[in-house]
Design a protein around this motif. Structure first.
Motif, PDB file in Angstrom:
ATOM      1  N   ILE A  88     114.410 -32.871  -4.100  1.00  0.00           N
ATOM      2  CA  ILE A  88     113.566 -34.030  -4.405  1.00  0.00           C
ATOM      3  C   ILE A  88     113.666 -35.015  -3.254  1.00  0.00           C
ATOM      4  O   ILE A  88     114.771 -35.377  -2.827  1.00  0.00           O
ATOM      5  N   PHE A  89     112.531 -35.443  -2.729  1.00  0.00           N
ATOM      6  CA  PHE A  89     112.491 -36.439  -1.653  1.00  0.00           C
ATOM      7  C   PHE A  89     111.824 -37.697  -2.191  1.00  0.00           C
ATOM      8  O   PHE A  89     110.860 -37.609  -2.947  1.00  0.00           O
ATOM      9  N   PHE A 112     105.244 -26.995  -4.431  1.00  0.00           N
ATOM     10  CA  PHE A 112     105.318 -28.404  -4.069  1.00  0.00           C
ATOM     11  C   PHE A 112     104.506 -29.266  -5.035  1.00  0.00           C
ATOM     12  O   PHE A 112     103.434 -28.881  -5.467  1.00  0.00           O
ATOM     13  N   LYS A 113     105.099 -30.432  -5.353  1.00  0.00           N
ATOM     14  CA  LYS A 113     104.365 -31.397  -6.178  1.00  0.00           C
ATOM     15  C   LYS A 113     104.678 -32.793  -5.670  1.00  0.00           C
ATOM     16  O   LYS A 113     105.837 -33.089  -5.368  1.00  0.00           O
ATOM     17  N   GLU A 114     103.654 -33.616  -5.547  1.00  0.00           N
ATOM     18  CA  GLU A 114     103.884 -35.006  -5.167  1.00  0.00           C
ATOM     19  C   GLU A 114     103.360 -35.900  -6.277  1.00  0.00           C
ATOM     20  O   GLU A 114     102.266 -35.689  -6.789  1.00  0.00           O
ATOM     21  N   THR A 115     104.174 -36.893  -6.665  1.00  0.00           N
ATOM     22  CA  THR A 115     103.725 -37.797  -7.724  1.00  0.00           C
ATOM     23  C   THR A 115     102.993 -38.978  -7.092  1.00  0.00           C
ATOM     24  O   THR A 115     103.014 -39.159  -5.881  1.00  0.00           O
ATOM     25  N   GLY A 116     102.360 -39.765  -7.935  1.00  0.00           N
ATOM     26  CA  GLY A 116     101.619 -40.921  -7.447  1.00  0.00           C
ATOM     27  C   GLY A 116     102.490 -41.908  -6.703  1.00  0.00           C
ATOM     28  O   GLY A 116     102.032 -42.628  -5.812  1.00  0.00           O
ATOM     29  N   SER A 117     103.780 -41.945  -7.040  1.00  0.00           N
ATOM     30  CA  SER A 117     104.669 -42.900  -6.394  1.00  0.00           C
ATOM     31  C   SER A 117     105.287 -42.349  -5.112  1.00  0.00           C
ATOM     32  O   SER A 117     106.184 -42.957  -4.549  1.00  0.00           O
ATOM     33  N   LYS A 124     108.488 -36.407  -3.871  1.00  0.00           N
ATOM     34  CA  LYS A 124     108.095 -35.032  -3.581  1.00  0.00           C
ATOM     35  C   LYS A 124     109.097 -34.057  -4.185  1.00  0.00           C
ATOM     36  O   LYS A 124     110.288 -34.197  -3.983  1.00  0.00           O
ATOM     37  N   PHE A 125     108.601 -33.093  -4.930  1.00  0.00           N
ATOM     38  CA  PHE A 125     109.434 -32.069  -5.540  1.00  0.00           C
ATOM     39  C   PHE A 125     109.154 -30.736  -4.860  1.00  0.00           C
ATOM     40  O   PHE A 125     107.994 -30.337  -4.755  1.00  0.00           O
TER      41      PHE A 125
END
Lengths: 141, 147
Positions: B8-9, B74-79, B82-83
């Motif tokens: 997680i980044f 990979f998944k990036e959230t609105g905030s 990064k997963f």
């Protein structure tokens, strides 16, 4: 199967050939394409460094043993095919799969061998400017 | 088929959490390699790929990339979190697992935790043990998890 663009990279990562088959992606300037090609070349190398230590080895016959093969995004996919001499064929496509793309890459590699490598005026690692190659590659799509 | 690791980044590109699953190692591999080259290279690759995908198509999201030996989901959230989940290349789309990790683990143990910082400083990590055990529970029970 929709193939938007084909890039051919020489073994040092320089863009030697670029062909847009059909619209669908945003248009890039020549400079941006060069940057794109060398970025893909470097992430291809880096992605083999981040292989997990306990990852299984694959005995599949492939010249692209540890480097990047597919980038999947929501709107399109990027496929990388590497030959034994280090030349990379990069295809930007949609609605397709790896097996289908490998078949296409092999066809393009054949055209490359026939029309580029057998051309006595072609200098190694230099940009490919060859109308016959353009025509024959377009027929494979 | 196997699941290798989770990274997680945060939005400042620090690695705030890493979890590696390896049946050979006895100690639990949580936040061991956060400052190592692997984490930095992984972030760099993801960053370049995100740029590529957005240069070629508007409103585009990076989903995964793969080599012959592994696949990174990979998944990036609105905030800007990064997963990254590293698995065997044979595995199908694992977006559901990343969504689940975000909504049920991250939100419950980090966002709703008053003692956890809103913005992580450099070097700060998620050290919560329930967080790790929740992630383990989610991942290890999957049929595709067999190390």
């Amino acid at each position: 199967m929709q193939i938007y663009t084909l890039y051919i990279l020489n073994k040092s990562g320089g863009l030697v050939y670029h062909n847009d088959f059909q619209p669908g992606l945003l248009q890039l300037t020549t400079n941006e394409s060069l940057v794109m090609a060398s970025t893909i070349h470097s992430i291809h190398a880096i992605s083999s460094k981040i292989t997990p230590a306990n990852a299984k080895t694959n005995d599949l016959y492939n010249n692209n043993k540890s480097g990047l093969r597919i980038i999947e995004t929501e709107n399109f996919q990027i496929y990388v095919y590497q030959t034994i001499t280090g030349v990379k064929f990069i295809g930007f496509a949609n609605d397709t799969n790896l097996a289908e793309m490998e078949v296409w890459f092999k066809k393009v590699y054949l055209c490359y061998s026939d029309y580029v490598m057998k051309n006595p005026f072609q200098q190694l690692d230099m940009p490919i400017k060859n109308d016959n190659f353009d025509r024959i590659v377009r027929q494979t799509v | 088929m196997a699941i290798y690791s989770l990274w997680i980044f945060d939005r400042h590109s620090n690695c705030i959490y890493s979890r590696e699953w390896d049946n050979k190692s006895k100690s639990s591999l949580v936040n061991v390699n956060n400052a190592k080259d692997t984490a930095k290279l992984l972030f760099g690759t993801i960053f370049s790929m995100k740029n590529i995908s957005q240069n070629l198509s508007k409103q585009n999201k990076l989903k995964s990339f793969s080599t012959l030996r592994f696949k990174c989901h990979f998944k990036e959230t609105g905030s800007g979190l990064k997963f990254c989940l590293l698995t065997d290349p044979e595995l199908e789309d694992m977006q559901f697992l990343l969504d689940e990790i975000y909504t049920s683990c991250y939100v419950n143990h980090v966002v709703k935790n008053a003692l956890s910082p809103v913005d992580f400083r450099a070097g700060q990590v998620i050290g919560s043990e329930p967080f790790t055990s929740d992630i383990d529970r989610l991942v290890v029970t999957l049929p595709s998890f067999s190390t």
